[in-house]
Write a protein that holds these residues in place. Structure first.
Motif, PDB file in Angstrom:
ATOM      1  N   LEU A   1       0.872  -1.171   0.000  1.00 24.13           N
ATOM      2  CA  LEU A   1       0.000   0.000   0.000  1.00 24.13           C
ATOM      3  C   LEU A   1       0.912   1.225   0.000  1.00 24.13           C
ATOM      4  O   LEU A   1       2.037   1.160   0.490  1.00 24.13           O
TER       5      LEU A   1
ATOM      6  N   TYR B   1      -0.601   6.434   2.531  1.00 23.75           N
ATOM      7  CA  TYR B   1      -1.853   5.854   3.022  1.00 23.75           C
ATOM      8  C   TYR B   1      -1.632   5.207   4.377  1.00 23.75           C
ATOM      9  O   TYR B   1      -2.463   5.356   5.288  1.00 23.75           O
TER      10      TYR B   1
ATOM     11  N   ASP C   1      -5.481  -3.369   6.427  1.00 26.34           N
ATOM     12  CA  ASP C   1      -6.470  -2.297   6.326  1.00 26.34           C
ATOM     13  C   ASP C   1      -7.721  -2.637   7.135  1.00 26.34           C
ATOM     14  O   ASP C   1      -8.284  -1.778   7.826  1.00 26.34           O
TER      15      ASP C   1
ATOM     16  N   LYS D   1     -14.252  -5.421   0.584  1.00 25.62           N
ATOM     17  CA  LYS D   1     -13.212  -4.751  -0.191  1.00 25.62           C
ATOM     18  C   LYS D   1     -12.579  -5.730  -1.180  1.00 25.62           C
ATOM     19  O   LYS D   1     -12.529  -6.931  -0.935  1.00 25.62           O
TER      20      LYS D   1
ATOM     21  N   PHE E   1      -8.905  -5.611  -3.459  1.00 22.92           N
ATOM     22  CA  PHE E   1      -7.699  -4.895  -3.871  1.00 22.92           C
ATOM     23  C   PHE E   1      -7.143  -5.556  -5.137  1.00 22.92           C
ATOM     24  O   PHE E   1      -7.110  -6.782  -5.253  1.00 22.92           O
TER      25      PHE E   1
ATOM     26  N   ASN F   1      -3.570  -5.389  -7.328  1.00 23.16           N
ATOM     27  CA  ASN F   1      -2.202  -4.879  -7.371  1.00 23.16           C
ATOM     28  C   ASN F   1      -1.564  -5.293  -8.695  1.00 23.16           C
ATOM     29  O   ASN F   1      -1.849  -6.365  -9.225  1.00 23.16           O
TER      30      ASN F   1
ATOM     31  N   LYS G   1     -10.761  -4.415 -13.050  1.00 24.41           N
ATOM     32  CA  LYS G   1     -11.685  -3.659 -12.209  1.00 24.41           C
ATOM     33  C   LYS G   1     -13.052  -3.547 -12.869  1.00 24.41           C
ATOM     34  O   LYS G   1     -14.089  -3.739 -12.208  1.00 24.41           O
TER      35      LYS G   1
ATOM     36  N   ASP H   1     -16.019  -1.081  -3.099  1.00 26.89           N
ATOM     37  CA  ASP H   1     -14.677  -0.663  -2.680  1.00 26.89           C
ATOM     38  C   ASP H   1     -13.623  -1.502  -3.410  1.00 26.89           C
ATOM     39  O   ASP H   1     -13.138  -2.508  -2.908  1.00 26.89           O
ATOM     40  N   ILE H   2     -13.313  -1.103  -4.646  1.00 23.84           N
ATOM     41  CA  ILE H   2     -12.267  -1.752  -5.442  1.00 23.84           C
ATOM     42  C   ILE H   2     -11.111  -0.766  -5.568  1.00 23.84           C
ATOM     43  O   ILE H   2     -11.282   0.345  -6.071  1.00 23.84           O
ATOM     44  N   ARG H   3      -9.947  -1.176  -5.115  1.00 20.51           N
ATOM     45  CA  ARG H   3      -8.795  -0.273  -5.129  1.00 20.51           C
ATOM     46  C   ARG H   3      -7.666  -0.887  -5.948  1.00 20.51           C
ATOM     47  O   ARG H   3      -7.418  -2.089  -5.876  1.00 20.51           O
ATOM     48  N   ILE H   4      -6.981  -0.040  -6.701  1.00 21.92           N
ATOM     49  CA  ILE H   4      -5.834  -0.477  -7.485  1.00 21.92           C
ATOM     50  C   ILE H   4      -4.567   0.112  -6.885  1.00 21.92           C
ATOM     51  O   ILE H   4      -4.463   1.324  -6.690  1.00 21.92           O
ATOM     52  N   TYR H   5      -3.613  -0.750  -6.580  1.00 24.09           N
ATOM     53  CA  TYR H   5      -2.320  -0.336  -6.037  1.00 24.09           C
ATOM     54  C   TYR H   5      -1.200  -0.996  -6.837  1.00 24.09           C
ATOM     55  O   TYR H   5      -1.423  -1.965  -7.570  1.00 24.09           O
TER      56      TYR H   5
END
Length: 297
Positions: free
Chosen positions: A16, A20, A136, A238, A240, A242, A254, A266-270
């Motif tokens: 992450l 953050y 998280d 969630k 994630f 990556n 996504k 809650d879809i996050r790209i890292y």
């Protein structure tokens, strides 16, 4: 009554962004990598030039090497925290590194010196974005008022429910580093074969299938998530994603997730950090979510 405050801590392989982690009040122990004898700290998106340098080295054929966090580095790091408060530290999973054993040894020494403090050290059995996701979620529980003892039990009871799906359609890096034989990598590339990988219940990488073509692989991991995510296609937790220098595919994944899981908000790209990329190579895509318990392979 609110619980007594404590420090939630992790390591740079949560993948992450460092800012953050700071915003969530989670201090970080940094891994390092070496190239041609020079040692560099895991960047965690702190410096774009560091990331640029890292990939330039890989493109030039200079393969990074990584090492465990030492007993001494853990001791120094833990002591800086335990002087301030009780600590619960989440470790990079033992299926990927032996660093956890060094952390346990350092924690045992410090508990003797600080008998009035609590210092929990947890093997998350997770890696990369899965490690980030459980960290998280742990921060959410801490912020909701969960005590350090309750959080310790909560993490131990849930750590095998964090699923890790990943692949790399470009096997040239695996060939270059010797992680896959040259003929095998060449045949796979010619036939457009994409190996599917995940973490088992011991946190170890398992290759469990293969398909032809990127779009079929993306469809395959969506099917895996449908089968294993909490509440199936009604999953609302969630997720994630990556990637290591493969944002285009991450965005495509996504969009597929949005279509397949209507309650998933809650879809996050890292980015995958330098330590994990040193092993999986550029082009890797990984996906993480909460679901049923991972089982032996």
């Amino acid at each position: 009554m609110a619980s007594e405050p404590y420090i939630l801590s992790a390591e740079s392989t949560v993948d992450l962004p460092y800012e953050y982690m700071r915003s969530r009040n989670i201090p970080v122990a940094f891994y390092t990598y070496a190239i041609n004898g020079a040692v560099y700290e895991d960047n965690m998106d702190r410096d774009p030039e560091a990331e640029k340098f890292f990939y330039e080295q890989i493109d030039a054929g200079n393969i990074p090497s990584t090492s465990q966090l030492s007993y001494g580095s853990y001791y120094e790091y833990f002591e800086s925290l335990i002087k301030e408060n009780n600590v619960i530290h989440l470790c990079f999973g033992t299926g990927m590194t032996g660093s956890y054993n060094n952390a346990v040894q350092a924690a045992e020494e410090l508990r003797e010196q600080y008998p009035d403090r609590k210092l929990y050290v947890i093997d998350t059995l997770c890696s990369c974005g899965g490690y980030g996701l459980i960290t998280d979620d742990a921060a959410d529980m801490r912020d909701s008022g969960m005590s350090i003892d309750e959080l310790n039990s909560w993490i131990l009871s849930r750590r095998l429910n964090y699923h890790h799906e990943f692949f790399n359609a470009d096997l040239s890096y695996f060939k270059r580093t010797g992680r896959m034989s040259g003929p095998t990598a060449t045949i796979a590339s010619v036939l457009d074969i994409v190996p599917s990988m995940h973490l088992n219940n011991e946190g170890r990488i398992i290759a469990y299938g293969k398909v032809r073509g990127l779009k079929k692989e993306l469809k395959h991991i969506i099917e895996e998530m449908t089968a294993h995510a909490e509440n199936g296609t009604d999953y609302s937790g969630k997720c994630f994603i990556n990637h290591s220098r493969n944002e285009e595919t991450a965005l495509l994944l996504k969009q597929m997730l949005i279509e397949a899981f209507p309650n998933l908000k809650d879809i996050r790209i890292y980015k995958i950090g330098s330590i994990i990329t040193a092993h999986c190579g550029p082009g890797t895509i990984s996906m993480y979510y909460y679901g049923d318990e991972r089982i032996p392979d």
